[in-house]
Design a protein around this motif. Structure first.
Motif, PDB file in Angstrom:
ATOM      1  N   THR A   1       0.849  -1.194   0.000  1.00  0.00           N
ATOM      2  CA  THR A   1       0.000   0.000   0.000  1.00  0.00           C
ATOM      3  C   THR A   1       0.885   1.246   0.000  1.00  0.00           C
ATOM      4  N   THR A   2       0.266   2.383  -0.248  1.00  0.00           N
ATOM      5  CA  THR A   2       0.958   3.649  -0.074  1.00  0.00           C
ATOM      6  C   THR A   2       1.276   3.793   1.407  1.00  0.00           C
ATOM      7  N   ALA A   3       2.496   4.200   1.730  1.00  0.00           N
ATOM      8  CA  ALA A   3       2.919   4.309   3.133  1.00  0.00           C
ATOM      9  C   ALA A   3       1.961   5.214   3.899  1.00  0.00           C
ATOM     10  N   GLY A   4       1.536   4.739   5.044  1.00  0.00           N
ATOM     11  CA  GLY A   4       0.659   5.522   5.904  1.00  0.00           C
ATOM     12  C   GLY A   4      -0.809   5.439   5.534  1.00  0.00           C
ATOM     13  N   ASP A   5      -1.146   4.860   4.395  1.00  0.00           N
ATOM     14  CA  ASP A   5      -2.538   4.732   3.969  1.00  0.00           C
ATOM     15  C   ASP A   5      -2.825   3.257   3.714  1.00  0.00           C
ATOM     16  N   TRP A   6      -3.155   2.523   4.764  1.00  0.00           N
ATOM     17  CA  TRP A   6      -3.296   1.080   4.672  1.00  0.00           C
ATOM     18  C   TRP A   6      -4.484   0.618   3.831  1.00  0.00           C
ATOM     19  N   LEU A   7      -5.272   1.550   3.286  1.00  0.00           N
ATOM     20  CA  LEU A   7      -6.365   1.168   2.388  1.00  0.00           C
ATOM     21  C   LEU A   7      -6.037   1.405   0.911  1.00  0.00           C
ATOM     22  N   ASP A   8      -4.961   2.139   0.629  1.00  0.00           N
ATOM     23  CA  ASP A   8      -4.594   2.452  -0.753  1.00  0.00           C
ATOM     24  C   ASP A   8      -3.675   1.378  -1.312  1.00  0.00           C
TER      25      ASP A   8
ATOM     26  N   HIS B   1       7.990   6.916  -4.591  1.00  0.00           N
ATOM     27  CA  HIS B   1       6.879   6.362  -3.816  1.00  0.00           C
ATOM     28  C   HIS B   1       7.368   5.746  -2.502  1.00  0.00           C
ATOM     29  N   GLU B   2       6.674   6.101  -1.434  1.00  0.00           N
ATOM     30  CA  GLU B   2       6.910   5.459  -0.143  1.00  0.00           C
ATOM     31  C   GLU B   2       5.831   4.401   0.019  1.00  0.00           C
ATOM     32  N   LEU B   3       6.255   3.157   0.269  1.00  0.00           N
ATOM     33  CA  LEU B   3       5.336   2.028   0.264  1.00  0.00           C
ATOM     34  C   LEU B   3       5.440   1.228   1.559  1.00  0.00           C
ATOM     35  N   ASP B   4       4.373   0.500   1.863  1.00  0.00           N
ATOM     36  CA  ASP B   4       4.335  -0.450   2.971  1.00  0.00           C
ATOM     37  C   ASP B   4       3.918  -1.803   2.409  1.00  0.00           C
ATOM     38  N   SER B   5       4.645  -2.855   2.747  1.00  0.00           N
ATOM     39  CA  SER B   5       4.285  -4.216   2.336  1.00  0.00           C
ATOM     40  C   SER B   5       4.055  -5.056   3.579  1.00  0.00           C
TER      41      SER B   5
END
Length: 172
Positions: free
Chosen positions: A60-67, A135-139
């Motif tokens: 997801t987009t970092a900080g936006d766990w729904l995106d 892009h800052e991302l979260d996996s």
């Protein structure tokens, strides 16, 4: 006839819902087309420091766990193994391309309770934060066995603290 019309109406509603889902997913793919190609998986990655089986949740987009990021198959939830190497992290995903994140791109790791439609107990997910181009991302990753999570978390923290900082233009 009393049962046919409501049945046909329900099928029409279901078809419309699926069409709208497909249109939304295509729109998301178009909107995220600026996410560049992912780093190549090393041909021979070597021996992992730590690894575990589990479920790749999504990126997801970092900080936006729904995106959820839809491009490059990053939004597909699948069974996976997560392996930590001295040079990076490898998600070997079943039914989707492998995802390799170089150590220099990693910016953090945390434990969380949910992201992108997957919610578990407190601190049940490992969430890796990383930079890919601009892009800052979260996996997210959920280990199959709870004991593996702490071992992976420690290995990831060590990798991130010892890795050189990522260049602002890395991944482009």
């Amino acid at each position: 006839m009393d049962k046919i019309l409501p049945g046909l109406a329900m099928l029409a509603v279901i078809a419309v819902v699926f069409v709208l889902l497909a249109v939304g997913w295509r729109s998301r793919l178009r909107r995220q087309s600026d996410v560049g190609l992912l780093p190549a998986v090393p041909a021979e990655p070597g021996k992992p420091i730590a690894g575990a089986e589990g479920q790749y949740v999504a990126t997801t987009t970092a900080g936006d766990w729904l995106d959820r990021i839809a491009v490059h198959g990053l939004g597909i939830r699948t069974t996976s193994t997560l392996e930590v190497y001295p040079h990076g992290v490898l998600f070997d995903r079943s039914g989707a391309p492998a995802l390799y994140i170089p150590a220099a791109s990693l910016t953090g790791v945390r434990q969380d309770s949910g992201m992108a439609g997957k919610f578990v107990e407190k601190d049940g997910l490992l969430v890796l934060s990383w930079v890919h181009g601009s892009h800052e991302l979260d996996s997210g990753f959920r280990t199959r066995r709870a004991a593996d999570k702490d071992r992976l978390f420690e290995a990831l923290q060590e990798l991130i603290s010892s890795a050189p900082a990522a260049d602002a233009n890395s991944g482009k």
